[in-house]
Design an enzyme around this catalytic site. Structure first.
Site, short mmCIF file in Angstrom:
data_model
loop_
_atom_site.label_atom_id
_atom_site.label_comp_id
_atom_site.label_asym_id
_atom_site.label_seq_id
_atom_site.Cartn_x
_atom_site.Cartn_y
_atom_site.Cartn_z
CD GLU A 156 -3.78 12.13 2.76
OE1 GLU A 156 -4.65 11.28 2.58
OE2 GLU A 156 -3.96 13.33 2.59
CG ASP A 210 -2.10 -0.95 1.07
OD1 ASP A 210 -2.95 -0.67 0.21
OD2 ASP A 210 -2.14 -1.98 1.76
CG HIS A 230 -7.99 7.06 6.05
ND1 HIS A 230 -7.35 6.48 4.98
CD2 HIS A 230 -7.29 6.65 7.15
CE1 HIS A 230 -6.33 5.76 5.40
NE2 HIS A 230 -6.27 5.84 6.72
NE ARG A 236 -6.43 0.71 8.34
CZ ARG A 236 -6.07 0.83 7.06
NH1 ARG A 236 -5.25 1.79 6.67
NH2 ARG A 236 -6.54 -0.03 6.18
NE ARG A 240 -0.62 1.86 4.08
CZ ARG A 240 -1.09 3.01 3.63
NH1 ARG A 240 -2.37 3.28 3.77
NH2 ARG A 240 -0.30 3.88 3.03
CB CYS A 253 -4.37 8.08 -0.61
SG CYS A 253 -6.12 8.09 -0.51
C1 CIR Z 1 -5.33 1.14 3.03
O1 CIR Z 1 -6.30 0.44 3.33
O2 CIR Z 1 -4.57 1.59 3.90
C2 CIR Z 1 -5.07 1.44 1.59
N1 CIR Z 1 -5.51 0.35 0.79
C3 CIR Z 1 -5.75 2.73 1.17
C4 CIR Z 1 -5.19 3.95 1.83
C5 CIR Z 1 -5.85 5.20 1.41
N2 CIR Z 1 -5.23 6.32 2.03
C6 CIR Z 1 -5.84 7.45 2.31
O3 CIR Z 1 -7.05 7.56 2.16
N3 CIR Z 1 -5.13 8.43 2.84
#
Ligand code: CIR
Length: 264
Positions: A71, A66, A168, A137, A91, A255
């Site tokens: 971001e 990812d 988010h 998160r 992550r 992101c």
């Molecule tokens: C996740 O689930 O962490 C990633 N697949 C997507 C992250 C998206 N990030 C964001 O909205 N800042």
């Protein structure tokens, strides 16, 4: 009133890795196509560059599927950068991968040490405050640590709540200018934007709430014509960028970059 919440000299992005096919997703709607994602990513970077900004493109990280979603690894403010502590276990290590780039660009870099977790996607910086949405998160301890860290630069943090089932806080909202927010109706209904001008995404187009204002343009995912029209009618210069592949992984416009103006 200034416009430092949307005028930036720099952005950082990271090329998608072939491991993106293993990226996290709430619902499986199909495997992202790496070739198409790369093409969309190139369009995204070209749009950022078209505003005159310097875009630093980092290399793909195979070990972190990812990691194209940079971001979530940091909060960049003019005074300094804060390295996040992502709440998704796969992550967590992405933050340390981003840190050296930030240390090279900023005089002051501070780090969320934990035990709390916080991801950049939950943070919306406006001219007057930093809004942080608690989510699956980002937890209370993460918000608390961020509040302490940015206090040194005079920022006030307001804790808000990301709607259940939404990844988010910024999945559902974006800053359009110093006083205006693009938001889904469901998030706005929580009352978190009282005092701001709010433009709602068109009904059925909630998935485009994650846009970004970057200098004079607004980047939004392609395929949401009624919201794009609404924003144009309000005078915004909207650039639509293909996002079909990132959307399979719950990713949108914000992101894909860290946007900032380092002080020195
Ligand atoms: C996740 O689930 O962490 C990633 N697949 C997507 C992250 C998206 N990030 C964001 O909205 N800042």
């Amino acid at each position: 009133m200034t416009d430092r919440s949307f005028r930036f000299t720099h952005a950082i992005a990271r090329a998608p890795s072939a491991s993106i096919t293993r990226g996290l997703r709430a619902v499986d709607t199909g495997t992202p196509d790496l070739g198409l994602m790369r093409a969309h990513h190139a369009d995204y970077i070209a749009a950022l560059r078209s505003t005159g900004a310097t875009v630093i493109e980092l290399s793909p990280l195979t070990d972190f599927p990812d990691s194209v979603f940079v971001e979530d690894t940091a909060l960049c403010l003019p005074e300094g950068a804060v390295v996040m502590r992502p709440g998704a276990p796969t992550r967590l290590g992405e933050a340390a991968q981003m840190a050296p780039t930030l240390y090279a660009l900023y005089d002051e870099v501070v780090e969320i040490k934990g035990p709390g977790t916080i991801e950049g996607g939950d943070i919306l910086t406006t001219e007057r405050e930093i809004l942080v949405g608690r989510s699956a998160r980002t937890d209370a301890k993460g918000v608390e640590e961020l509040t302490r860290l940015v206090g040194r630069w005079g920022y006030s943090v307001r804790e808000v709540f990301t709607p259940p089932g939404v990844l988010h806080f910024k999945t559902d909202c974006s800053l359009l200018d110093a006083e205006t927010i693009l938001s889904t109706e469901r998030l706005d209904a929580s009352g978190c934007f009282v005092g701001y001008r709010v433009i709602h995404t068109a009904e059925g187009e909630e998935a485009c709430a994650n846009a970004i204002r970057f200098n004079d343009i607004v980047l939004m995912p392609a395929g949401f014509p009624r919201t794009a029209e609404k924003l144009r009618a309000h005078g915004y210069d909207v650039h639509e960028i293909g996002n079909s592949e990132c959307a399979k992984l719950d990713g949108g416009m914000s992101c894909l970059s860290l946007r900032f103006t380092p002080k020195g």
